[in-house]
Write an enzyme that holds these catalytic residues in place. Structure first.
Site, short mmCIF file in Angstrom:
data_model
loop_
_atom_site.label_atom_id
_atom_site.label_comp_id
_atom_site.label_asym_id
_atom_site.label_seq_id
_atom_site.Cartn_x
_atom_site.Cartn_y
_atom_site.Cartn_z
N GLU A 93 27.49 -57.48 13.84
CA GLU A 93 25.98 -57.23 13.21
C GLU A 93 25.86 -55.96 12.47
O GLU A 93 24.65 -55.44 12.79
CB GLU A 93 25.24 -57.64 14.50
CG GLU A 93 25.21 -58.88 14.98
CD GLU A 93 24.23 -59.11 16.00
OE1 GLU A 93 23.85 -60.38 16.18
OE2 GLU A 93 24.07 -58.55 17.10
C1 TNX Z 1 24.33 -61.45 19.77
S1 TNX Z 1 27.31 -61.47 20.32
C2 TNX Z 1 24.90 -59.96 20.03
C3 TNX Z 1 24.20 -59.30 20.60
C4 TNX Z 1 22.97 -59.93 21.54
C5 TNX Z 1 23.31 -61.33 21.58
C6 TNX Z 1 22.34 -62.24 22.48
C7 TNX Z 1 27.24 -60.21 19.56
C8 TNX Z 1 28.44 -59.81 19.45
N1 TNX Z 1 26.10 -59.64 19.34
O1 TNX Z 1 24.02 -57.87 20.17
O2 TNX Z 1 22.82 -59.40 22.80
O3 TNX Z 1 23.50 -61.81 20.68
O4 TNX Z 1 22.75 -63.39 22.71
#
Ligand code: TNX
Length: 602
Positions: free
Chosen positions: A385
């Site tokens: 992300e």
């Molecule tokens: C996605 S999974 C994220 C996290 C959040 C999560 C909540 C991932 C690598 N990143 O930053 O906490 O979703 O479900």
């Protein structure tokens, strides 16, 4: 109080479902855009923490209540454990009717002289002493073995592997054999599950400590079986982490991934950059005080895990998810200005400047210190992300960071967003997508990467069980126990052969999870489902059988004071009234290596 967190008790037992629940609408999971930051906006349910904590405390208190009814009624024998009633399901189970073994007060635990094997014997004694009240001294394995004892033996074997074991129960005794201490440890966890549920009681109880006769031969399907705890969104202190390690070990999981840094908090002390924790560790989601682990705290976690054959995988999430670091060192921010702390649940807005040489000094210092503190082979660099970093700058950053990890002697792990960049020797991608295919990840596997599977729509333990689950998210769908269980890591991702799959991991993100009881409520009963996918041969996969085996764990969690969700899919047995507490003290320990494991205190 909702059905989801009703305190446990005989009057709260749900009706046994007569049919499997409706499958979830697949569009819920399939249609989600996993990169959409909006999915993190959810309310925080502070009151639920207190309710769940009460439920767990009440479950523990129930053990001390005077027994009434069925437990004293000889016409109502306790539910008997069968040899195959083990989670995760063993590879081979051969019951021998009539060969039950009964553990008695004069039993001894015999062990081969190897020091690590002796440690397992001490741990087994510590597990069995509180509920039985028996002294269970640990001694060297004298031959011939006298009857009535438990024997742990290291022995060469061609087919058990580093974690496998063989367990034999006869009316004369119990013997666990393995090629390595980890196998003895897993065998001891199986032995524990073959005893009546009351073995989990922290105080002595009157019980017939019988084990079903026969043999189990067992070893894992995948070498990597893990869970992740996000200690960044809400901070969890050392005792809570040790308790989670106990939960992992019980289900033969062998990796604890700690998500140590994120926008809301930096949780691990770094000597060369002290403000990371001083400033960056001082808050959390919702504005609470946060916290961090000192180097000694972290060493304690790592050592406690190692004693339970669990490897800690530390994650420093880069280049995104770094707001907490930027609050402490504004020089790393793209605009050079320290942002305010983030106490919300947005994602994707922060990043360390990939064009600034100072960023790479920071990365090398941090990863170098964490690597030096970590005995395990892995270093997780996140990589998810980073929405605001351009793809070319992102690739350059991750490739350089992969080289920094290699320079520390560790093997790099990253979320599957790092798939497109150049391969690094041994690298592992952690898949968290919600679809069964991803050509970019499959291509990285072609180029040599291995995968840890954490599909968001099956393995994300922060997803709600059902629409009325009081905490959790639903952006990847609802995950009831069946959805957590019904997938195959060996065939899950198109174009990824089973031999590229290192294993499975169940992540618990904690935007909405604020207490130990809430952690347990989200772990149980789904964590054992993921553990079974990681350990058990595919041939044992069977929802109906799993559901029945899992049901027997409800009374164990109750006895241990562990919070859990009474999923209506599972035919939980009517809870037996608490066994009569025998108000006798646990006998004094006979030697330092037999001392009970330091129980994490509340
Ligand atoms: C996605 S999974 C994220 C996290 C959040 C999560 C909540 C991932 C690598 N990143 O930053 O906490 O979703 O479900």
């Amino acid at each position: 109080m909702t059905a989801a967190n009703t305190p446990l008790g005989a009057d709260a037992v749900p009706a046994v479902p007569t049919a499997a629940p409706e499958p979830l609408d697949p569009s819920r999971a399939a249609g989600v855009d996993e990169r959409a930051p909006a999915h993190h906006d959810l309310p925080i349910h502070e009151p639920t923490a207190a309710e769940l904590a009460q439920a767990a405390a009440r479950a523990a208190d129930d053990l001390l209540a005077p027994a009434t009814g069925a437990a004293d009624d000889p016409a109502a024998p306790p539910a008997r454990v069968r040899l195959g009633d083990v989670v995760p399901a063993p590879e081979r189970v051969a019951p021998v009717p009539g060969a039950d073994f009964v553990l008695t007060a004069d039993a001894v635990i015999r062990v081969s002289p190897d020091e690590a094997a002796r440690a397992v014997a001490g741990q087994l004694a510590a597990l069995l002493r509180p509920a039985t009240g028996y002294p269970l001294p640990v001694t060297h394995g004298a031959r011939p073995e006298p009857a009535g004892d438990i024997t742990l033996a290291l022995a060469a074997s061609d087919d058990l592997g580093p974690e496998g074991y063989r367990l034999d129960v006869t009316s004369d005794g119990v013997r666990i054999e393995a090629t390595a201490p980890a196998g003895l440890f897993h065998g001891a966890q199986t032995l524990r599950q073959l005893l009546p549920a009351a073995i989990e009681s922290p105080v002595p109880v009157a019980e017939r400590w019988a084990l079903p006769g026969g043999s189990i031969t067992d070893r894992p399907r995948f070498p990597y079986r893990g869970a992740m705890l996000d200690v960044a969104r809400h901070f969890f202190g050392v005792p809570d982490v040790l308790r989670v390690i106990d939960h992992l070990a019980r289900y033969k999981l062998n990796h604890l991934h700690l998500h140590l840094t994120d926008d809301q908090g930096w949780r691990i002390a770094v000597d060369s950059w002290p403000r990371l924790t001083e400033v960056g560790g001082a808050s959390e989601v919702g504005g609470g005080p946060g916290g961090h682990y000192s180097r000694d705290d972290y060493r304690r976690i790592v050592a406690y895990a190692a004693e339970r054959h669990v490897t800690v995988v530390p994650e420093i999430d880069l280049p995104g998810h770094t707001n907490a670091a930027l609050t402490a060192y504004g020089e790393l921010a793209p605009d050079g200005v320290a942002p305010p702390p983030h106490t919300g649940t947005d994602v994707g807005f922060s990043y360390v400047d990939p064009t600034n040489e100072r960023t790479y000094e920071f990365v090398a210092d941090v990863l170098g210190e964490i690597a030096a503190l970590t005995p395990g082979p892995w270093l997780h660099i996140g990589g998810d992300e980073a929405f605001k970093v351009r793809p070319d700058a992102y690739a350059a950053f991750v490739e350089r960071t992969q080289r920094i990890v290699a320079g520390t002697g560790k093997t790099v792990v990253g979320w599957h967003q790092i798939a497109p960049v150049a391969h690094a020797e041994g690298r592992v991608l952690q898949w968290w997508g919600t679809k069964g295919e991803d050509p970019v990840t499959a291509d990285a596997v072609q180029r040599g990467a291995r995968l840890v599977l954490s599909p968001g729509n099956h393995a994300y333990l922060d997803m709600k069980y059902a629409p009325d689950t009081p905490i959790g998210h639903d952006w990847a769908g609802l995950i009831d126990v069946r959805r957590a269980y019904d997938w195959d890591p060996g065939t899950h991702l198109a174009g990824v052969p089973a031999d590229a799959v290192l294993g499975v991991e169940a992540p618990l993100w904690t935007e909405s999870v604020t207490s130990r009881a809430e952690v347990e409520f989200m772990l149980f009963p789904r964590l054992p489902a993921i553990a079974e996918l990681g350990w058990s041969p595919r041939a044992t996969h069977d929802w109906a059988g799993f559901r029945d085996r899992l049901a027997g764990h409800g009374p164990r969690w109750t006895a241990a004071g562990t919070a859990f969700h009474r999923s209506p899919e599972i035919p939980w047995p009517a809870e037996r009234p608490a066994p009569t507490a025998r108000h006798t003290a646990v006998p004094a320990q006979t030697g330092p290596e037999e001392a009970p494991a330091p129980a994490p205190s509340a």
